[in-house]
Design a protein around this motif. Structure first.
Motif, PDB file in Angstrom:
ATOM      1  N   PHE A  45      35.869  37.314  34.052  1.00 45.67           N
ATOM      2  CA  PHE A  45      37.031  36.442  33.924  1.00 45.67           C
ATOM      3  C   PHE A  45      37.970  37.004  32.860  1.00 45.67           C
ATOM      4  O   PHE A  45      37.537  37.343  31.759  1.00 45.67           O
ATOM      5  N   ALA A  56      42.924  29.224  29.401  1.00 46.60           N
ATOM      6  CA  ALA A  56      41.630  29.759  28.980  1.00 46.60           C
ATOM      7  C   ALA A  56      41.707  31.274  28.968  1.00 46.60           C
ATOM      8  O   ALA A  56      42.452  31.878  29.729  1.00 46.60           O
ATOM      9  N   PHE A  90      41.199  40.575  40.972  1.00 45.93           N
ATOM     10  CA  PHE A  90      41.389  39.399  41.818  1.00 45.93           C
ATOM     11  C   PHE A  90      42.208  38.350  41.085  1.00 45.93           C
ATOM     12  O   PHE A  90      42.074  38.164  39.881  1.00 45.93           O
TER      13      PHE A  90
ATOM     14  N   ALA B  32      31.031  23.006  34.021  1.00 46.08           N
ATOM     15  CA  ALA B  32      30.974  23.078  35.485  1.00 46.08           C
ATOM     16  C   ALA B  32      30.207  24.308  35.918  1.00 46.08           C
ATOM     17  O   ALA B  32      30.104  25.285  35.175  1.00 46.08           O
ATOM     18  N   HIS B  34      30.037  26.824  39.383  1.00 45.80           N
ATOM     19  CA  HIS B  34      30.612  27.175  40.686  1.00 45.80           C
ATOM     20  C   HIS B  34      29.633  28.053  41.451  1.00 45.80           C
ATOM     21  O   HIS B  34      28.990  28.923  40.865  1.00 45.80           O
ATOM     22  N   TYR B  36      29.711  30.715  44.793  1.00 52.21           N
ATOM     23  CA  TYR B  36      30.594  31.455  45.700  1.00 52.21           C
ATOM     24  C   TYR B  36      29.753  32.274  46.657  1.00 52.21           C
ATOM     25  O   TYR B  36      28.657  32.732  46.328  1.00 52.21           O
ATOM     26  N   TRP B  38      30.137  35.811  48.817  1.00 53.16           N
ATOM     27  CA  TRP B  38      30.989  37.004  48.771  1.00 53.16           C
ATOM     28  C   TRP B  38      30.482  38.013  49.762  1.00 53.16           C
ATOM     29  O   TRP B  38      29.460  38.670  49.533  1.00 53.16           O
ATOM     30  N   LYS B  42      35.344  41.648  51.321  1.00 52.85           N
ATOM     31  CA  LYS B  42      36.178  40.438  51.345  1.00 52.85           C
ATOM     32  C   LYS B  42      36.274  39.874  49.930  1.00 52.85           C
ATOM     33  O   LYS B  42      35.773  40.463  48.974  1.00 52.85           O
ATOM     34  N   SER B  43      36.936  38.720  49.798  1.00 49.98           N
ATOM     35  CA  SER B  43      37.058  38.064  48.505  1.00 49.98           C
ATOM     36  C   SER B  43      36.012  36.972  48.391  1.00 49.98           C
ATOM     37  O   SER B  43      35.542  36.452  49.405  1.00 49.98           O
ATOM     38  N   PRO B  44      35.650  36.610  47.169  1.00 53.17           N
ATOM     39  CA  PRO B  44      34.712  35.482  47.005  1.00 53.17           C
ATOM     40  C   PRO B  44      35.283  34.217  47.634  1.00 53.17           C
ATOM     41  O   PRO B  44      36.483  33.951  47.550  1.00 53.17           O
ATOM     42  N   ALA B  46      34.737  30.048  47.776  1.00 51.25           N
ATOM     43  CA  ALA B  46      34.116  28.933  47.063  1.00 51.25           C
ATOM     44  C   ALA B  46      33.192  28.147  47.988  1.00 51.25           C
ATOM     45  O   ALA B  46      33.557  27.822  49.116  1.00 51.25           O
ATOM     46  N   VAL B  49      31.580  23.258  43.690  1.00 51.05           N
ATOM     47  CA  VAL B  49      31.827  23.077  42.269  1.00 51.05           C
ATOM     48  C   VAL B  49      30.965  21.899  41.852  1.00 51.05           C
ATOM     49  O   VAL B  49      31.047  20.829  42.453  1.00 51.05           O
ATOM     50  N   LEU B  89      27.172  34.208  44.412  1.00 52.64           N
ATOM     51  CA  LEU B  89      27.468  34.268  42.990  1.00 52.64           C
ATOM     52  C   LEU B  89      27.529  32.868  42.408  1.00 52.64           C
ATOM     53  O   LEU B  89      28.068  31.957  43.047  1.00 52.64           O
ATOM     54  N   ARG B  93      30.914  27.451  33.592  1.00 49.53           N
ATOM     55  CA  ARG B  93      32.103  27.195  32.783  1.00 49.53           C
ATOM     56  C   ARG B  93      31.681  26.326  31.609  1.00 49.53           C
ATOM     57  O   ARG B  93      31.067  25.275  31.779  1.00 49.53           O
ATOM     58  N   SER B  98      36.867  27.128  28.243  1.00 42.36           N
ATOM     59  CA  SER B  98      37.561  28.356  27.893  1.00 42.36           C
ATOM     60  C   SER B  98      36.843  29.603  28.376  1.00 42.36           C
ATOM     61  O   SER B  98      37.400  30.697  28.314  1.00 42.36           O
ATOM     62  N   ILE B 100      34.465  31.435  31.456  1.00 40.79           N
ATOM     63  CA  ILE B 100      33.867  31.440  32.790  1.00 40.79           C
ATOM     64  C   ILE B 100      32.985  32.676  32.847  1.00 40.79           C
ATOM     65  O   ILE B 100      33.484  33.795  32.706  1.00 40.79           O
ATOM     66  N   PHE B 102      30.147  34.786  35.031  1.00 36.31           N
ATOM     67  CA  PHE B 102      29.520  34.968  36.334  1.00 36.31           C
ATOM     68  C   PHE B 102      28.127  35.563  36.191  1.00 36.31           C
ATOM     69  O   PHE B 102      27.881  36.402  35.316  1.00 36.31           O
TER      70      PHE B 102
END
Lengths: 115, 112
Positions: A45, A56, A90, B32, B34, B36, B38, B42-44, B46, B49, B89, B93, B98, B100, B102
């Motif tokens: 991130f 953030a 991304f 939180a 999340h 995903y 993937w 391709k893109s992740p 969602a 949550v 994935l 959070r 502030s 995130i 993974f």
């Protein structure tokens, strides 16, 4: 198709240069997130903007900066590029992001190659 | 240092079998989690949550549970299909929202 667009799709540049990556969020989304995926690392991130304000901050280098404009599109500026900055960048967007969290929709990414 | 771990790193499952994997995260300052999906090239995408301890979410054959007190979440896939092959994935959070972080993902392959 998530509705998030990123340009350019691919970018090849030299060390020491500066590039700008662009992201347009889904219609109605107020938050934009930037992520980096390097070859040897997972998804990292970088930074989040919500309705034009920085919300953030992750492991974003000082050589990198971002902003979100009044029309909610965002740009990620990478300067003094190094070989190690080569990665897939991304952008993701979500409706909320001020004090709440909901699912993020990812764009197709920009592949940056620094030679 | 905040650490998010996923296990196993990879998993091979026979089509039709059910499977599950784990995401471990800090049990303090939770905001939180999340999940995903993937797929390669391709893109992740969602999946869920999750914000409340004890949360259970479901989307078709995929479901997830959350235990914030002990710092883990499980993702379950019932009756695996070839199209489930992907990397899953999780992202944690923190309460200040502030950070995130993974996990490194669980790579799932479904054998026909």
């Amino acid at each position: 198709d998530s509705g998030v667009t990123q340009t350019p799709k691919h970018l090849i540049t030299a060390t020491g240069q500066r590039v700008t990556l662009r992201c347009s969020p889904r219609s109605g989304d107020l938050s934009v997130y930037w992520y980096q995926q390097s070859l040897d690392q997972g998804l990292q991130f970088l930074i989040q903007y919500y309705n034009g304000e920085e919300r953030a901050k992750g492991n974003i280098l000082e050589r990198f900066s971002a902003q979100q404009f009044p029309d909610l599109h965002s740009e990620l500026n990478l300067s003094s590029l190094e070989l190690g900055d080569s990665a897939l960048y991304f952008c993701a967007s979500s409706v909320l992001g001020g004090g709440a969290v909901n699912e993020q929709f990812f764009g197709p990414g920009t592949r940056l190659t620094v030679l | 240092i905040l650490n998010v771990e996923q296990s196993p790193q990879s998993l091979h499952v026979q089509e039709g079998d059910s499977t599950n994997f784990t995401c471990s995260f800090p049990s303090s300052n939770f905001y939180a989690l999340h999940w995903y999906r993937w797929e390669t090239a391709k893109s992740p995408e969602a999946l869920f949550v999750m914000t409340l301890n004890g949360d259970e979410k479901k989307k078709g054959r995929i479901s997830a549970t959350l235990n914030t007190k002990e710092g883990y979440s499980y993702l379950y896939i019932k009756g695996s299909q070839p199209e489930d092959s992907a990397t899953y994935l999780c992202a944690f959070r923190s309460s200040s929202a502030s950070k995130i972080i993974f996990g490194s993902g669980t790579r799932l392959s479904i054998r026909p």
